[in-house]
Design a protein around this motif. Structure first.
Motif, PDB file in Angstrom:
ATOM      1  N   MET A   1       0.858  -1.180   0.000  1.00  0.00           N
ATOM      2  CA  MET A   1       0.000   0.000   0.000  1.00  0.00           C
ATOM      3  C   MET A   1       0.893   1.228   0.000  1.00  0.00           C
ATOM      4  N   PRO A   2       0.351   2.359  -0.389  1.00  0.00           N
ATOM      5  CA  PRO A   2       1.171   3.578  -0.391  1.00  0.00           C
ATOM      6  C   PRO A   2       1.739   3.853   1.007  1.00  0.00           C
ATOM      7  N   GLU A   3       2.958   4.317   1.062  1.00  0.00           N
ATOM      8  CA  GLU A   3       3.640   4.565   2.335  1.00  0.00           C
ATOM      9  C   GLU A   3       2.878   5.574   3.196  1.00  0.00           C
ATOM     10  N   VAL A   4       2.284   6.581   2.570  1.00  0.00           N
ATOM     11  CA  VAL A   4       1.519   7.591   3.315  1.00  0.00           C
ATOM     12  C   VAL A   4       0.343   6.940   4.036  1.00  0.00           C
ATOM     13  N   GLU A   5      -0.348   6.050   3.344  1.00  0.00           N
ATOM     14  CA  GLU A   5      -1.478   5.358   3.952  1.00  0.00           C
ATOM     15  C   GLU A   5      -1.015   4.450   5.084  1.00  0.00           C
ATOM     16  N   LYS A   6       0.095   3.775   4.879  1.00  0.00           N
ATOM     17  CA  LYS A   6       0.642   2.880   5.906  1.00  0.00           C
ATOM     18  C   LYS A   6       0.984   3.679   7.173  1.00  0.00           C
ATOM     19  N   GLN A   7       1.593   4.847   7.004  1.00  0.00           N
ATOM     20  CA  GLN A   7       1.950   5.693   8.144  1.00  0.00           C
ATOM     21  C   GLN A   7       0.696   6.163   8.885  1.00  0.00           C
TER      22      GLN A   7
ATOM     23  N   SER B   1     -14.678   7.687  16.914  1.00  0.00           N
ATOM     24  CA  SER B   1     -14.230   8.391  15.697  1.00  0.00           C
ATOM     25  C   SER B   1     -13.291   7.511  14.856  1.00  0.00           C
ATOM     26  N   TYR B   2     -12.599   6.577  15.500  1.00  0.00           N
ATOM     27  CA  TYR B   2     -11.708   5.672  14.769  1.00  0.00           C
ATOM     28  C   TYR B   2     -12.517   4.665  13.953  1.00  0.00           C
ATOM     29  N   LEU B   3     -13.682   4.323  14.440  1.00  0.00           N
ATOM     30  CA  LEU B   3     -14.552   3.426  13.679  1.00  0.00           C
ATOM     31  C   LEU B   3     -15.039   4.122  12.408  1.00  0.00           C
ATOM     32  N   VAL B   4     -15.349   5.394  12.521  1.00  0.00           N
ATOM     33  CA  VAL B   4     -15.758   6.179  11.338  1.00  0.00           C
ATOM     34  C   VAL B   4     -14.586   6.268  10.363  1.00  0.00           C
ATOM     35  N   TRP B   5     -13.388   6.538  10.881  1.00  0.00           N
ATOM     36  CA  TRP B   5     -12.195   6.586  10.028  1.00  0.00           C
ATOM     37  C   TRP B   5     -11.990   5.250   9.320  1.00  0.00           C
ATOM     38  N   LEU B   6     -12.144   4.156  10.059  1.00  0.00           N
ATOM     39  CA  LEU B   6     -11.926   2.817   9.507  1.00  0.00           C
ATOM     40  C   LEU B   6     -12.920   2.491   8.399  1.00  0.00           C
ATOM     41  N   SER B   7     -14.114   3.035   8.476  1.00  0.00           N
ATOM     42  CA  SER B   7     -15.136   2.737   7.456  1.00  0.00           C
ATOM     43  C   SER B   7     -14.732   3.220   6.064  1.00  0.00           C
ATOM     44  N   GLY B   8     -13.757   4.098   5.981  1.00  0.00           N
ATOM     45  CA  GLY B   8     -13.275   4.584   4.688  1.00  0.00           C
ATOM     46  C   GLY B   8     -12.139   3.763   4.109  1.00  0.00           C
ATOM     47  N   LYS B   9     -11.755   2.700   4.784  1.00  0.00           N
ATOM     48  CA  LYS B   9     -10.633   1.879   4.333  1.00  0.00           C
ATOM     49  C   LYS B   9     -11.116   0.665   3.545  1.00  0.00           C
TER      50      LYS B   9
END
Length: 192
Positions: free
Chosen positions: A124-130, A158-166
């Protein structure tokens, strides 16, 4: 439609052809283009969904970029050919076969360390991994707090909301970590 015996023979011949070309010309845009065209010509209309979700190849791109797109597309086509072959050269229940094949067990006992290692090895892109690693560190710190589960949940929501975009693979690895709100984590590290 051709009989299954003929299809099986053609698929096996194409696997041999692809292996030979791939071994010698895996970065040659022209050879990969010929292989791609051959596979499409042989199986489009014969294998359900064979040409779906392929990346577009543009002639304006540098040869190395085009070759990379060809490689990804060819690997996807070969995977579909293998699935079709493993499904008895039949389109019947092929979608169900693909779904069964991609099912992976979810490790409900996964820890932050094991998830970091697993995601760290993914392409995966390094930015996403970071970004993912930073979020995992923040989530682990929340889970390590000596506060009631309800408070941890409020902080993790809020992390669950963030995770939903992955993507689904990332989600399936991280989602079990939310159950760590019910676990006592000593000194910010779980016992793997």
């Amino acid at each position: 439609m051709e009989d299954k015996q003929e299809l099986r023979k053609m698929i096996e011949e194409d696997f041999r052809y692809c292996e030979e070309i791939w071994g010698s010309y895996s970065h040659d845009k022209e050879k990969l283009g010929e292989m791609f065209t051959r596979l499409l010509t042989h199986y489009e209309g014969k294998i359900d969904g064979f040409d779906q979700d392929l990346a577009v190849i543009q002639n304006r791109e540098p040869s190395a970029d085009s070759a990379q797109v060809y490689r990804r597309n060819i690997l996807l086509l070969l995977e579909r050919m293998r699935g079709f072959l493993d499904n008895g050269c039949s389109n019947e229940d092929l979608a169900a076969y693909y779904i069964r094949k991609e099912q992976k067990p979810v490790d409900m006992n996964a820890g932050f360390t094991s998830v970091r290692l697993s995601l760290g090895m993914r392409q995966m892109p390094e930015v996403e991994k970071q970004e993912i690693m930073e979020k995992l560190n923040e989530m682990e710190a929340i889970c390590a707090k000596a506060v009631p589960r309800g408070k941890k949940w409020d902080l993790l929501r809020s992390y669950l909301v963030w995770l939903s975009g992955k993507d689904v693979e990332t989600v399936m690895e991280i989602l079990p970590l939310f159950f760590k709100i019910n676990t006592v984590i000593v000194q910010g590290r779980e016992n793997d």
